[in-house]
Design a protein around this motif. Structure first.
Motif: not given
Length: 162
Positions: A19-20, A22-23
């Motif tokens: 997910q964004d 967790d990038r």
């Protein structure tokens, strides 16, 4: 006088299917964060409060900068509201800073950072790049009362290319 140092998180890795929020940072992002923080440390205020978005890429960037500034990592404060791409939300959080802290270093995201800089700075910046730093001085003593400030320094990774 209030000093705000806005830092956009370093370049993140799009190769990891997460997910964004967790990038993680890319290798280039890590290198850029080290290079920019090495330059910024030369003009760093003696005391500062450090806030970061809780998104992984922003936290990792903040920790690289703090490590290079020789600031204890536990001094980096995560602010959930900084995971925003809206300038109005960023402004609200900055204006909530206690006036006892005259120097704020903040790690966040675009479009919020670029739009904030163009609203409150005295120069137009098309885009604050990843790992980009914009330092704004405000000629007052209340975060809640900040208005147009003076951009006193920008450091962008492309400016540090050899």
């Amino acid at each position: 006088m209030m000093k705000l140092i806005l830092i956009r998180h370093a370049k993140s890795s799009w190769n990891t299917p997460v997910q964004d929020f967790d990038r993680p940072l890319s290798k280039k992002g890590i290198n850029d964060a080290h290079n920019v923080s090495d330059r910024l440390v030369q003009n760093l205020p003696k005391t500062s409060i450090i806030w970061t978005s809780p998104a992984k890429r922003a936290r990792e960037t903040a920790l690289i900068f703090a490590q290079n500034f020789l600031i204890p990592l536990e001094s980096v404060i995560q602010k959930s509201g900084l995971y925003t791409f809206e300038a109005a939300e960023l402004e609200k959080i900055i204006k909530s800073c206690e006036n006892s802290h005259s120097n704020l270093i903040l790690f966040g995201h675009n479009d919020a950072i670029t739009k904030f800089v163009n609203k409150f700075g005295d120069l137009s910046i098309e885009n604050v790049p990843t790992s980009g730093v914009v330092e704004i001085d405000f000629d007052n003593d209340s975060w809640n009362q900040i208005s147009k400030g003076k951009i006193v320094q920008t450091i962008f990774p492309r400016d540090l290319q050899v």
